[in-house]
Write a protein that holds these residues in place. Structure first.
Motif, PDB file in Angstrom:
ATOM      1  N   PHE A 161       8.325  -3.996  13.804  1.00 34.73           N
ATOM      2  CA  PHE A 161       8.418  -2.988  14.873  1.00 34.73           C
ATOM      3  C   PHE A 161       9.058  -1.676  14.380  1.00 34.73           C
ATOM      4  N   GLU A 162       9.718  -1.733  13.217  1.00 29.79           N
ATOM      5  CA  GLU A 162      10.344  -0.521  12.682  1.00 29.79           C
ATOM      6  C   GLU A 162       9.354   0.334  11.884  1.00 29.79           C
ATOM      7  N   LEU A 163       8.139  -0.180  11.708  1.00 30.59           N
ATOM      8  CA  LEU A 163       7.134   0.535  10.907  1.00 30.59           C
ATOM      9  C   LEU A 163       6.025   1.084  11.804  1.00 30.59           C
ATOM     10  N   SER A 164       5.494   2.253  11.429  1.00 29.45           N
ATOM     11  CA  SER A 164       4.349   2.806  12.166  1.00 29.45           C
ATOM     12  C   SER A 164       3.115   1.943  11.887  1.00 29.45           C
ATOM     13  N   GLY A 165       2.065   2.138  12.684  1.00 28.41           N
ATOM     14  CA  GLY A 165       0.831   1.353  12.515  1.00 28.41           C
ATOM     15  C   GLY A 165       0.228   1.533  11.129  1.00 28.41           C
ATOM     16  N   GLY A 166       0.222   2.789  10.648  1.00 25.01           N
ATOM     17  CA  GLY A 166      -0.365   3.079   9.338  1.00 25.01           C
ATOM     18  C   GLY A 166       0.407   2.392   8.220  1.00 25.01           C
ATOM     19  N   LEU A 167       1.754   2.444   8.351  1.00 27.18           N
ATOM     20  CA  LEU A 167       2.611   1.832   7.336  1.00 27.18           C
ATOM     21  C   LEU A 167       2.426   0.305   7.335  1.00 27.18           C
ATOM     22  N   LEU A 168       2.315  -0.231   8.545  1.00 23.44           N
ATOM     23  CA  LEU A 168       2.149  -1.674   8.671  1.00 23.44           C
ATOM     24  C   LEU A 168       0.813  -2.131   8.075  1.00 23.44           C
ATOM     25  N   GLN A 169      -0.206  -1.292   8.259  1.00 23.34           N
ATOM     26  CA  GLN A 169      -1.505  -1.659   7.680  1.00 23.34           C
ATOM     27  C   GLN A 169      -1.409  -1.671   6.154  1.00 23.34           C
ATOM     28  N   ARG A 170      -0.635  -0.737   5.585  1.00 24.93           N
ATOM     29  CA  ARG A 170      -0.450  -0.748   4.129  1.00 24.93           C
ATOM     30  C   ARG A 170       0.267  -2.030   3.699  1.00 24.93           C
ATOM     31  N   VAL A 171       1.226  -2.487   4.512  1.00 22.69           N
ATOM     32  CA  VAL A 171       1.929  -3.745   4.205  1.00 22.69           C
ATOM     33  C   VAL A 171       0.930  -4.913   4.231  1.00 22.69           C
ATOM     34  N   MET A 172       0.065  -4.911   5.241  1.00 22.27           N
ATOM     35  CA  MET A 172      -0.923  -5.994   5.359  1.00 22.27           C
ATOM     36  C   MET A 172      -1.856  -6.001   4.150  1.00 22.27           C
ATOM     37  N   ILE A 173      -2.272  -4.818   3.738  1.00 19.75           N
ATOM     38  CA  ILE A 173      -3.184  -4.725   2.595  1.00 19.75           C
ATOM     39  C   ILE A 173      -2.447  -5.167   1.323  1.00 19.75           C
ATOM     40  N   ALA A 174      -1.155  -4.771   1.217  1.00 27.21           N
ATOM     41  CA  ALA A 174      -0.346  -5.223   0.070  1.00 27.21           C
ATOM     42  C   ALA A 174      -0.303  -6.748   0.035  1.00 27.21           C
ATOM     43  N   SER A 175      -0.140  -7.375   1.190  1.00 26.93           N
ATOM     44  CA  SER A 175      -0.040  -8.840   1.222  1.00 26.93           C
ATOM     45  C   SER A 175      -1.362  -9.486   0.803  1.00 26.93           C
ATOM     46  N   VAL A 176      -2.461  -8.868   1.215  1.00 25.41           N
ATOM     47  CA  VAL A 176      -3.774  -9.403   0.825  1.00 25.41           C
ATOM     48  C   VAL A 176      -3.943  -9.316  -0.686  1.00 25.41           C
ATOM     49  N   LEU A 177      -3.545  -8.182  -1.252  1.00 27.64           N
ATOM     50  CA  LEU A 177      -3.715  -8.016  -2.693  1.00 27.64           C
ATOM     51  C   LEU A 177      -2.780  -8.963  -3.461  1.00 27.64           C
ATOM     52  N   LEU A 178      -1.581  -9.214  -2.903  1.00 25.11           N
ATOM     53  CA  LEU A 178      -0.638 -10.138  -3.552  1.00 25.11           C
ATOM     54  C   LEU A 178      -1.159 -11.567  -3.554  1.00 25.11           C
ATOM     55  N   SER A 179      -1.913 -11.922  -2.508  1.00 26.37           N
ATOM     56  CA  SER A 179      -2.369 -13.314  -2.408  1.00 26.37           C
ATOM     57  C   SER A 179      -3.537 -13.594  -3.359  1.00 26.37           C
ATOM     58  N   GLY A 180      -4.124 -12.531  -3.920  1.00 31.37           N
ATOM     59  CA  GLY A 180      -5.163 -12.702  -4.942  1.00 31.37           C
ATOM     60  C   GLY A 180      -6.333 -13.556  -4.507  1.00 31.37           C
ATOM     61  N   PRO A 181      -6.948 -13.248  -3.366  1.00 33.18           N
ATOM     62  CA  PRO A 181      -8.059 -14.080  -2.885  1.00 33.18           C
ATOM     63  C   PRO A 181      -9.343 -13.805  -3.661  1.00 33.18           C
ATOM     64  N   SER A 182     -10.317 -14.709  -3.545  1.00 32.25           N
ATOM     65  CA  SER A 182     -11.604 -14.412  -4.186  1.00 32.25           C
ATOM     66  C   SER A 182     -12.496 -13.600  -3.250  1.00 32.25           C
ATOM     67  N   LEU A 183     -12.146 -13.604  -1.955  1.00 34.28           N
ATOM     68  CA  LEU A 183     -12.959 -12.864  -0.983  1.00 34.28           C
ATOM     69  C   LEU A 183     -12.049 -12.139   0.005  1.00 34.28           C
ATOM     70  N   ILE A 184     -12.213 -10.826   0.120  1.00 36.30           N
ATOM     71  CA  ILE A 184     -11.455 -10.058   1.111  1.00 36.30           C
ATOM     72  C   ILE A 184     -12.397  -9.688   2.255  1.00 36.30           C
ATOM     73  N   LEU A 185     -11.961  -9.996   3.474  1.00 34.52           N
ATOM     74  CA  LEU A 185     -12.732  -9.646   4.666  1.00 34.52           C
ATOM     75  C   LEU A 185     -11.951  -8.531   5.368  1.00 34.52           C
ATOM     76  N   ALA A 186     -12.459  -7.322   5.328  1.00 41.00           N
ATOM     77  CA  ALA A 186     -11.681  -6.187   5.829  1.00 41.00           C
ATOM     78  C   ALA A 186     -12.361  -5.592   7.058  1.00 41.00           C
ATOM     79  N   ASP A 187     -11.640  -5.596   8.180  1.00 43.98           N
ATOM     80  CA  ASP A 187     -12.208  -5.115   9.445  1.00 43.98           C
ATOM     81  C   ASP A 187     -11.644  -3.734   9.775  1.00 43.98           C
ATOM     82  N   GLU A 188     -12.415  -2.707   9.534  1.00 42.98           N
ATOM     83  CA  GLU A 188     -11.967  -1.317   9.764  1.00 42.98           C
ATOM     84  C   GLU A 188     -10.557  -1.118   9.213  1.00 42.98           C
ATOM     85  N   PRO A 189     -10.306  -1.497   7.953  1.00 40.16           N
ATOM     86  CA  PRO A 189      -8.925  -1.546   7.477  1.00 40.16           C
ATOM     87  C   PRO A 189      -8.286  -0.182   7.288  1.00 40.16           C
TER      88      PRO A 189
END
Ligand SMILES: Nc1ncnc2c1ncn2[C@@H]1O[C@H](COP(=O)(O)OP(=O)(O)OP(=O)(O)O)[C@@H](O)[C@H]1O
Ligand SMILES: [Mg+2]
Length: 327
Positions: free
Chosen positions: A152-180
């Motif tokens: 809640f302390e982060l703006s929407g844009g900042l939070l989306q960057r955090v979410m994308i960081a987490s996806v990249l950290l998890s190293g998946p073989s497939l990324i499903l990105a919905d209007e990211p």
């Protein structure tokens, strides 16, 4: 050529409505190979998010799903608890339209990211370093401080960057990105896209990228699927879509892009409003808005057919392409 990592075949989705089941997706085929980026483009309500949710096994309660979805050769519909957990945490990663709906509000950003990196095999100190590093790669200033904050302390844009960081950290073989990238400023948007490009090249990560922005899809994807009323109208490589679109709807989308230098110019728009799969009759779903319709389009829904290296669902594709290239 590589075997597809993601293989969607004849995907149908019906959701419960007030008067019984409502069709949402009418039979979607999609193959994505390792390292490939495929865009799903369409107007609001065309079924883009529902397609991703079916692939991620996150369809709404009561959904009736037909056809098959395999990832790495495994049938996604048969995954049981622990296999499903692994599938969601390691094999695929979803970046949602709204980051707040997908993050635990009472967990610090740092704990969330460290947990993700640990799931991918790192020990705690390495996971912490990787999390901080990824936040700064995402263009986040003072990542150490951000690690200690709550969502809640982060703006929407900042939070989306955090979410994308987490996806990249998890190293998946497939990324499903919905209007990211809708919530991101242009600089971060291009940073994020560059990182995903790097990941695809170096690790063979595949990307399914959902957007209503055809230009954006064409700039980052190898191939693009054009979806309308839960139905694929065209599928082709990005170059073909850009220079030789075969479906009147794709042509309309290309023609209605805002000009880069003339913000106030009057835009050509596609006449009429989009419909849902439930409102499509027996003919072509795009019928009502199509400038090239003929009586046959009212009677018979065109089949998706191979056409000039791609696929198109239009009775007049051949004829219109000949007219287009002659003029
Ligand atoms: N939970 C639900 N129950 C019933 N119908 C739904 C539900 N969620 C979405 N729909 C319907 O499914 C269709 C496809 O929705 P979807 O969210 O996939 O569209 P979209 O292409 O992602 O649109 P947008 O660009 O607005 O995100 C729409 O007609 C929508 O009204
Ligand atoms: Mg959506």
């Amino acid at each position: 050529m590589n075997a597809p990592l993601l293989d969607v075949s004849g995907l149908t989705l019906d959701l419960p409505g007030a008067h019984g089941y409502v069709p949402i997706l009418t039979g979607l085929d999609l193959q994505v190979r390792p390292g490939e980026a495929v865009g799903i483009v369409g107007e609001s309500g065309s079924g883009k998010s529902m397609t991703l949710r079916c692939i991620a096994r996150l369809a709404p309660e009561g959904a009736r799903i037909g056809g098959s979805i395999t990832v790495g050769g495994r049938d996604v519909s048969t995954l049981k608890r622990s296999a499903l957990r692994d599938y969601r945490r390691r094999e695929t990663a979803v970046i949602f339209q709204d980051p707040r709906s997908a993050i635990n509000p009472i967990q610090r950003v740092g704990d969330f990211l460290i947990e993700t990196a640990r799931d991918a095999g790192a020990d705690v100190p390495a996971a912490r370093r990787a999390a901080v590093d990824m936040l700064s790669r995402m263009g986040i200033v003072d990542p150490e401080r951000r690690m200690g904050q709550f969502p809640f302390e982060l703006s929407g844009g900042l939070l989306q960057r955090v979410m994308i960081a987490s996806v990249l950290l998890s190293g998946p073989s497939l990324i499903l990105a919905d209007e990211p990238t809708t919530a991101l400023d242009v600089t971060t948007q291009s940073d994020v896209l560059a990182i995903s490009e790097e990941l695809r090249r170096d690790s063979g990560t595949a990307l399914v990228f959902v957007t209503h922005d055809l230009d954006l899809a064409l700039s980052i994807c190898d191939r693009v699927v054009v979806l309308y009323a839960g139905t694929v109208l065209e599928l082709a490589d990005a170059e073909t879509i850009r220079h030789a679109p075969a479906h009147p709807y794709t042509r309309g989308l290309l023609a209605s892009r805002p000009p880069l230098d003339e913000r106030l110019a009057e835009l050509p728009v596609i006449d009429g409003a989009p419909i849902s799969a439930a409102d499509a009759g027996g003919g072509c779903p795009f019928l009502e808005r199509c400038p090239s319709r003929i009586p046959l389009c009212e009677k018979t829904k065109p089949k998706l057919q191979a056409f000039r290296g791609g696929q198109v669902r239009c009775h007049r594709a051949e004829e219109l392409a000949t007219v287009g290239s002659a003029s």
